[in-house]
Design a protein around this motif. Structure first.
Motif, PDB file in Angstrom:
ATOM      1  N   UNK A  92     -13.335  -6.409  10.250  1.00  0.00           N
ATOM      2  CA  UNK A  92     -12.542  -6.020  11.413  1.00  0.00           C
ATOM      3  C   UNK A  92     -12.481  -4.499  11.532  1.00  0.00           C
ATOM      4  N   UNK A  93     -12.394  -3.805  10.385  1.00  0.00           N
ATOM      5  CA  UNK A  93     -12.371  -2.334  10.406  1.00  0.00           C
ATOM      6  C   UNK A  93     -13.646  -1.784  11.027  1.00  0.00           C
ATOM      7  N   UNK A  94     -14.788  -2.366  10.688  1.00  0.00           N
ATOM      8  CA  UNK A  94     -16.052  -1.926  11.285  1.00  0.00           C
ATOM      9  C   UNK A  94     -16.071  -2.211  12.784  1.00  0.00           C
ATOM     10  N   UNK A  95     -15.490  -3.345  13.194  1.00  0.00           N
ATOM     11  CA  UNK A  95     -15.439  -3.671  14.611  1.00  0.00           C
ATOM     12  C   UNK A  95     -14.570  -2.685  15.389  1.00  0.00           C
ATOM     13  N   UNK A  96     -13.540  -2.147  14.734  1.00  0.00           N
ATOM     14  CA  UNK A  96     -12.643  -1.224  15.421  1.00  0.00           C
ATOM     15  C   UNK A  96     -13.375   0.013  15.928  1.00  0.00           C
ATOM     16  N   UNK A  97     -14.431   0.422  15.222  1.00  0.00           N
ATOM     17  CA  UNK A  97     -15.211   1.583  15.654  1.00  0.00           C
ATOM     18  C   UNK A  97     -15.801   1.331  17.035  1.00  0.00           C
ATOM     19  N   UNK A  98     -16.330   0.143  17.240  1.00  0.00           N
ATOM     20  CA  UNK A  98     -16.984  -0.169  18.507  1.00  0.00           C
ATOM     21  C   UNK A  98     -15.947  -0.465  19.597  1.00  0.00           C
ATOM     22  N   UNK A  99     -14.775  -0.967  19.195  1.00  0.00           N
ATOM     23  CA  UNK A  99     -13.674  -1.105  20.155  1.00  0.00           C
ATOM     24  C   UNK A  99     -13.240   0.281  20.634  1.00  0.00           C
ATOM     25  N   UNK A 146     -14.706   8.270  10.881  1.00  0.00           N
ATOM     26  CA  UNK A 146     -14.610   8.179   9.430  1.00  0.00           C
ATOM     27  C   UNK A 146     -13.256   7.678   8.975  1.00  0.00           C
ATOM     28  N   UNK A 147     -12.184   8.199   9.574  1.00  0.00           N
ATOM     29  CA  UNK A 147     -10.836   7.779   9.186  1.00  0.00           C
ATOM     30  C   UNK A 147     -10.575   6.327   9.599  1.00  0.00           C
ATOM     31  N   UNK A 148     -11.000   5.960  10.811  1.00  0.00           N
ATOM     32  CA  UNK A 148     -10.817   4.575  11.256  1.00  0.00           C
ATOM     33  C   UNK A 148     -11.552   3.610  10.333  1.00  0.00           C
ATOM     34  N   UNK A 149     -12.777   3.962   9.959  1.00  0.00           N
ATOM     35  CA  UNK A 149     -13.586   3.091   9.102  1.00  0.00           C
ATOM     36  C   UNK A 149     -12.975   2.949   7.710  1.00  0.00           C
ATOM     37  N   UNK A 150     -12.693   4.064   7.057  1.00  0.00           N
ATOM     38  CA  UNK A 150     -12.250   4.022   5.654  1.00  0.00           C
ATOM     39  C   UNK A 150     -10.803   3.553   5.535  1.00  0.00           C
ATOM     40  N   UNK A 151      -9.914   4.127   6.342  1.00  0.00           N
ATOM     41  CA  UNK A 151      -8.509   3.714   6.265  1.00  0.00           C
ATOM     42  C   UNK A 151      -8.357   2.265   6.713  1.00  0.00           C
ATOM     43  N   UNK A 152      -9.097   1.873   7.752  1.00  0.00           N
ATOM     44  CA  UNK A 152      -9.039   0.484   8.199  1.00  0.00           C
ATOM     45  C   UNK A 152      -9.462  -0.489   7.117  1.00  0.00           C
ATOM     46  N   UNK A 164       0.848  -1.204   0.000  1.00  0.00           N
ATOM     47  CA  UNK A 164       0.000   0.000   0.000  1.00  0.00           C
ATOM     48  C   UNK A 164       0.885   1.257   0.000  1.00  0.00           C
ATOM     49  N   UNK A 165       0.779   2.083  -1.035  1.00  0.00           N
ATOM     50  CA  UNK A 165       1.626   3.250  -1.161  1.00  0.00           C
ATOM     51  C   UNK A 165       1.131   4.382  -0.270  1.00  0.00           C
ATOM     52  N   UNK A 166       2.034   5.341  -0.035  1.00  0.00           N
ATOM     53  CA  UNK A 166       1.650   6.472   0.812  1.00  0.00           C
ATOM     54  C   UNK A 166       0.607   7.343   0.128  1.00  0.00           C
ATOM     55  N   UNK A 167       0.617   7.379  -1.220  1.00  0.00           N
ATOM     56  CA  UNK A 167      -0.394   8.156  -1.935  1.00  0.00           C
ATOM     57  C   UNK A 167      -1.787   7.583  -1.701  1.00  0.00           C
ATOM     58  N   UNK A 168      -1.868   6.248  -1.708  1.00  0.00           N
ATOM     59  CA  UNK A 168      -3.151   5.622  -1.434  1.00  0.00           C
ATOM     60  C   UNK A 168      -3.586   5.894  -0.002  1.00  0.00           C
ATOM     61  N   UNK A 169      -2.626   5.917   0.924  1.00  0.00           N
ATOM     62  CA  UNK A 169      -2.947   6.217   2.320  1.00  0.00           C
ATOM     63  C   UNK A 169      -3.491   7.642   2.455  1.00  0.00           C
ATOM     64  N   UNK A 170      -2.876   8.594   1.750  1.00  0.00           N
ATOM     65  CA  UNK A 170      -3.366   9.982   1.781  1.00  0.00           C
ATOM     66  C   UNK A 170      -4.782  10.055   1.221  1.00  0.00           C
ATOM     67  N   UNK A 171      -4.989   9.374   0.086  1.00  0.00           N
ATOM     68  CA  UNK A 171      -6.322   9.390  -0.539  1.00  0.00           C
ATOM     69  C   UNK A 171      -7.372   8.801   0.389  1.00  0.00           C
ATOM     70  N   UNK A 172      -7.075   7.681   1.022  1.00  0.00           N
ATOM     71  CA  UNK A 172      -8.046   7.042   1.901  1.00  0.00           C
ATOM     72  C   UNK A 172      -8.266   7.856   3.178  1.00  0.00           C
ATOM     73  N   UNK A 173      -7.233   8.557   3.637  1.00  0.00           N
ATOM     74  CA  UNK A 173      -7.415   9.432   4.798  1.00  0.00           C
ATOM     75  C   UNK A 173      -8.377  10.567   4.466  1.00  0.00           C
ATOM     76  N   UNK A 174      -8.239  11.127   3.264  1.00  0.00           N
ATOM     77  CA  UNK A 174      -9.177  12.171   2.834  1.00  0.00           C
ATOM     78  C   UNK A 174     -10.582  11.605   2.659  1.00  0.00           C
ATOM     79  N   UNK A 175     -10.668  10.380   2.135  1.00  0.00           N
ATOM     80  CA  UNK A 175     -11.980   9.742   2.032  1.00  0.00           C
ATOM     81  C   UNK A 175     -12.596   9.535   3.411  1.00  0.00           C
ATOM     82  N   UNK A 176     -11.748   9.202   4.380  1.00  0.00           N
ATOM     83  CA  UNK A 176     -12.240   9.043   5.744  1.00  0.00           C
ATOM     84  C   UNK A 176     -12.728  10.351   6.324  1.00  0.00           C
ATOM     85  N   UNK A 177     -11.997  11.436   6.043  1.00  0.00           N
ATOM     86  CA  UNK A 177     -12.435  12.754   6.508  1.00  0.00           C
ATOM     87  C   UNK A 177     -13.755  13.146   5.857  1.00  0.00           C
TER      88      UNK A 177
END
Length: 307
Positions: A281-288, A251-257, A1-14
């Protein structure tokens, strides 16, 4: 997973967090001030999307659809408050849950009756189509950037309204001691109606912003409603600042996860299994996260008294 994809998904999470904030901000005001558990708030999100999709299709103008959607969402919220919720203020929360759950069923079937069971098309408006390069070799859709900016502007406006204006003072006072505010001559019934109407507008705006990204279909508000309650629990009931921070965090936990975990879990299991288990598991992290916050701060990160 590249850092560009991480930036994009972080913005999607926001951006997803902005949807959550617009829904949860109105809900936290209604719950914090009116002490009403309104499960039908997600239906206002759905109605906003349908209003916008309908008038966008009829006029071809996204801005005109926004102008028409706002008063329709306000009227819808006021009608719900006057007809259904005004009689529930002195009832316990279980009665409110049952009554507003009935409203969910009513609005879902009403939408199917008026618009049909199929999803409604709502494309990205032409003037917001395309992308901009936020970083070298990192284009990002203009519409999603606008959604984030709208959410930040609404959050700032709400914070100013609640903390710096007379009506905000009344709202905060009503949340602390409704009986005293009423004894001072404030029309509590009108105040409640205005608060509920404001929440309806915010939910409708979230639905309109979600229309070009998600599917405009019956029942689309239920998933957002569940996450909105999680936002309220984490941020603190009645706290706008808490709603902003908790919404973006979730939002960031859900999308980036959902983006990172399948790659990470593929090292321990098959790729197909990781693609299935990662989002779950990403959805579960929200409730954790919610459980961890409640363990250390049972009133939420920013209780209304502090924020």
């Amino acid at each position: 997973m590249t850092w560009l994809l991480l930036v994009e998904q972080t913005l999607n999470g926001a951006q997803f967090g902005v949807f959550l904030f617009l829904v949860s901000a109105g809900l936290t005001l209604v719950l914090g001030i009116m002490n009403v558990v309104n499960l039908a708030h997600g239906s206002l999100f759905m109605l906003g999307a349908y209003y916008a999709a309908t008038f966008f299709g009829l006029t071809g103008s996204f801005l005109l659809a926004l102008v028409i959607m706002v008063p329709l969402a306000l009227i819808s919220g006021i009608v719900i408050e006057v007809v259904a919720l005004r009689t529930m203020y002195d009832r316990d929360h279980m009665d409110q849950v049952l009554a507003t759950f009935g409203l969910i069923l009513f609005f879902n079937e009403s939408v199917r009756l008026v618009w049909g069971p199929e999803s409604q098309p709502m494309p990205v408006p032409d003037f917001l189509d395309g992308s901009v390069e936020i970083l070298p070799e990192a284009p990002y859709p203009v519409f999603r950037i606008v959604v984030i900016l709208v959410g930040l502007a609404v959050g700032a406006g709400l914070y100013f309204l609640i903390t710096r204006t007379k009506i905000g003072m009344l709202i905060r006072a009503g949340a602390s001691n409704r009986a005293m505010v009423g004894a001072l001559g404030v029309n509590i019934r009108l105040l409640y109606t205005l608060v509920f109407g404001l929440g309806a507008i915010l939910a409708g705006l979230a639905g309109m912003m979600a229309g070009p990204i998600q599917s405009v279909e019956p029942g689309m508000g239920e998933d957002m409603l569940i996450l909105a309650f999680v936002v309220i629990v984490i941020g603190g009931i009645g706290s706008i600042r808490g709603a902003v921070i908790a919404s973006v965090l979730i939002g960031i936990v859900e999308v980036v996860g959902r983006s990172i975990l399948p790659f990470a879990m593929a090292n321990f299991m098959g790729e197909d299994a990781a693609q299935t288990a990662g989002p779950a598991v990403a959805s579960m992290l929200i409730y954790v996260l919610m459980a961890a916050v409640l363990f250390f701060k049972p009133a939420g990160l920013f209780p209304a008294q502090a924020g």
